[in-house]
Design an enzyme around this catalytic site. Structure first.
Site, short mmCIF file in Angstrom:
data_model
loop_
_atom_site.label_atom_id
_atom_site.label_comp_id
_atom_site.label_asym_id
_atom_site.label_seq_id
_atom_site.Cartn_x
_atom_site.Cartn_y
_atom_site.Cartn_z
N GLY A 1 -11.12 27.00 27.65
CA GLY A 1 -10.85 28.27 26.95
C GLY A 1 -10.87 27.72 25.59
O GLY A 1 -10.27 26.49 24.93
N ASP B 1 -0.86 21.88 23.49
CA ASP B 1 0.44 22.36 22.47
C ASP B 1 -0.37 22.97 21.54
O ASP B 1 0.33 23.45 20.64
CB ASP B 1 1.67 21.19 21.73
N GLY B 2 -1.36 23.25 21.56
CA GLY B 2 -2.40 24.60 21.29
C GLY B 2 -2.42 23.44 19.40
O GLY B 2 -3.36 24.55 18.41
N ARG C 1 -20.75 28.80 23.43
CA ARG C 1 -21.03 27.48 24.64
C ARG C 1 -21.02 27.19 26.02
O ARG C 1 -21.20 28.46 26.58
CB ARG C 1 -19.37 26.94 24.58
N ASP D 1 -18.94 22.30 27.86
CA ASP D 1 -18.09 23.19 26.33
C ASP D 1 -17.63 23.32 25.14
O ASP D 1 -17.84 23.43 24.55
CB ASP D 1 -16.30 23.15 27.23
P1 AMP Z 1 -11.66 19.46 23.40
O1 AMP Z 1 -12.37 18.30 24.26
O2 AMP Z 1 -11.44 18.98 21.74
O3 AMP Z 1 -13.21 19.67 22.93
O4 AMP Z 1 -10.69 19.90 24.60
C1 AMP Z 1 -11.30 19.91 25.60
C2 AMP Z 1 -10.68 21.29 26.25
O5 AMP Z 1 -9.17 21.25 25.37
C3 AMP Z 1 -10.55 22.95 25.70
O6 AMP Z 1 -10.82 23.84 25.59
C4 AMP Z 1 -9.64 23.05 24.22
O7 AMP Z 1 -8.77 24.11 23.33
C5 AMP Z 1 -8.72 22.09 25.23
N1 AMP Z 1 -7.79 21.76 24.54
C6 AMP Z 1 -7.56 20.06 23.76
N2 AMP Z 1 -6.74 19.95 22.47
C7 AMP Z 1 -5.75 20.70 23.18
C8 AMP Z 1 -4.77 20.65 22.93
N3 AMP Z 1 -3.56 20.12 21.60
N4 AMP Z 1 -3.42 22.35 23.43
C9 AMP Z 1 -4.09 23.23 23.82
N5 AMP Z 1 -5.55 23.15 24.65
C10 AMP Z 1 -6.40 21.77 23.92
MG MG Z 2 -14.45 20.97 22.55
#
Ligand code: AMP
Ligand code: MG
Length: 471
Positions: free
Chosen positions: A88, A118-119, A177, A247
């Site tokens: 998500g 950490d968002g 997605r 995703d």
């Molecule tokens: P990504 O590889 O950036 O596409 O991220 C994969 C999943 O991990 C997605 O659901 C992102 O929202 C989550 N995500 C990545 N980095 C963070 C973060 N620092 N804090 C919270 N969720 C994250």
């Molecule tokens: Mg992503």
């Protein structure tokens, strides 16, 4: 910002377990790095808006625009081939829709879907996403866009380092997605929820399908077609996404979620740009096959509402159609407009020479566009050049027309990793001029930028630079 009104009514059409209303957590002492003024004007922001204090607060999530009810989306996904049922928007928050653009903050704090994260997003990855999306757009490749970017004094911890938290405001014509459908498939009321996501996607992005009897099958077919076009364009400019998890695959065929991406420099079809991808799943040459595999996952999760047989047989045509389109684009890059039965072999020989002689991919095409071939000084390419020149003799268009057309499709500038690193290093010291100059270059890749002529060449010290996922 009085005239900017966002619309969030669309979200109410979805079941409440597909999203979560969330407020952004602003960063401390936000500093504006860049505004994409061209895009801001398109969206309807005027100069007074862009200069007001509210603008930076808006990017920081502390000033909520009229009509906006911020929320995060639930989705699932296949990451490196394995199913992850609960993902998500873990660090992204949607603000609402402006014209056809869904506005989203990335790096704006924890959401229901943050899991162990950490968002936050760090400055370096925010700069990389901001510039890449604009570069892709200028190259005519479907992509999310970026409106503005801030940094801050908020500390973010990555790989034992302390970095600065940043936020980019990005937009897409949908944030649906493949993983959004995967989430609905794995949870209660799957048929109803799959239909509600598909119906919203049709309404916003595929309105011509609205009243069709087989609208869900046709939606799938069009997603396949858009994905073929997207990957053919990626391959043609040497773009590597790096994390083609389901995703990160857009249901409207956009390039989304820029992470450890790279543009090909020395040509190597096996190049893997993601440091964490030890098996090379997302190597350059694998991208079309991975896209097709991801589409097979989409067919599986759409099966409660559409015919598996029809979807799978359509997806079986992926590679054939992809090759046709890809070769057509490469022919255009070579200035070949007529047809000859030897064209495929001419193109394959070119790639094998580029690979064997480690030729810089985009400079090769750019230099070839000039019609002066003296830059070719390696054995295999010299041999290829003889075939190419002979083939050009069969062309009916004039040399002037060819040179002009080739210059419109073969960019002088691509975003090389070391250029991005230069801009990141300066930005980390508080100097944002290079970020903004690179934005201008990214938006005008076919033009001359005399001050930055050195960026048309690879930098040997950064040869084969890879990035990790931790951003
Ligand atoms: P990504 O590889 O950036 O596409 O991220 C994969 C999943 O991990 C997605 O659901 C992102 O929202 C989550 N995500 C990545 N980095 C963070 C973060 N620092 N804090 C919270 N969720 C994250
Ligand atoms: Mg992503």
């Amino acid at each position: 910002m009085k005239n900017i009104i966002l619309d969030t009514t669309h979200i109410k059409k979805l079941s409440t377990h597909l999203y979560d209303y969330t407020t952004p957590t602003p960063l401390m002492r936000p500093k504006l790095i860049s505004i994409n003024k061209i895009f801001a004007k398109e969206l309807g922001f005027d100069d007074i808006d862009l200069e007001s204090n509210h603008f930076i607060e808006f990017i920081n999530g502390s000033y909520i625009l009229k009509g906006s009810i911020p929320y995060a989306n639930a989705y699932a996904g296949h990451q490196f081939g394995y199913c992850v049922p609960q993902l998500g928007d873990g660090r992204a928050i949607c603000l609402g829709k402006l014209k056809t653009h869904h506005l989203q903050l990335k790096g704006s704090g924890l959401t229901k879907y943050s899991r162990d994260g950490d968002g936050r997003a760090v400055l370096r990855s925010t700069i990389r996403e901001y510039l890449a999306s604009e570069a892709m757009d200028a190259l005519g490749i479907p992509t999310t866009k970026a409106l503005a970017m801030i940094t801050s004094d908020t500390k973010v911890y990555r790989n034992y380092d302390v970095e600065n938290g940043a936020i980019v405001l990005r937009t897409a014509d949908t944030w649906t997605r493949f993983g959004s459908f995967e989430f609905a498939y794995q949870n209660k009321d799957k048929e109803k929820n799959l239909k509600s996501i598909a119906d919203m996607l049709i309404l916003e992005n595929y309105p011509h399908l609205k009243d069709n009897f087989n609208k869900y099958e046709e939606l799938y077919f069009e997603i396949v077609d858009k994905t073929i076009e997207l990957i053919a364009l990626w391959q043609s400019v040497g773009f590597m996404h790096g994390v083609m998890n389901t995703d990160n695959m857009s249901a409207s065929g956009l390039t989304i979620d820029y992470g450890p991406y790279a543009f090909m420099e020395e040509f190597d079809s096996k190049f893997v740009c993601n440091l964490s991808d030890h098996e090379g799943r997302y190597s350059f040459e694998n991208q079309p096959f991975i896209a097709q595999w991801n589409l097979s996952v989409l067919a599986k999760v759409l099966s409660p509402i559409a015919s598996s047989e029809l979807m799978n047989s359509y997806n079986d045509t992926f590679i054939g159609k992809y090759k046709k389109r890809y070769f057509q684009i490469i022919k255009n890059k070579l200035g070949l407009y007529d047809t000859s039965i030897d064209d495929t072999s001419l193109i394959l020989r070119m790639f094998s020479a580029l690979q064997a002689e480690k030729i810089d991919y985009s400079s090769f095409f750019y230099n070839l566009s000039s019609g002066d071939y003296s830059f070719i000084n390696t054995h295999q390419l010299k041999f290829w050049l003889k075939m190419y020149k002979k083939r050009l003799e069969n062309e009916t268009v004039s040399k002037e027309y060819r040179v002009q057309s080739m210059k419109k499709i073969n960019p002088k500038y691509i975003l090389r990793n070391y250029m991005l690193q230069d801009a990141i290093d300066k930005a980390e010291q508080g100097d944002y001029t290079l970020v903004n100059d690179l934005l201008h270059i990214a938006q005008n890749p076919f033009d001359e930028h005399l001050k930055y002529e050195h960026y048309t060449k690879p930098n040997q010290d950064f040869k084969a630079m890879k990035c990790s996922c931790s951003s």
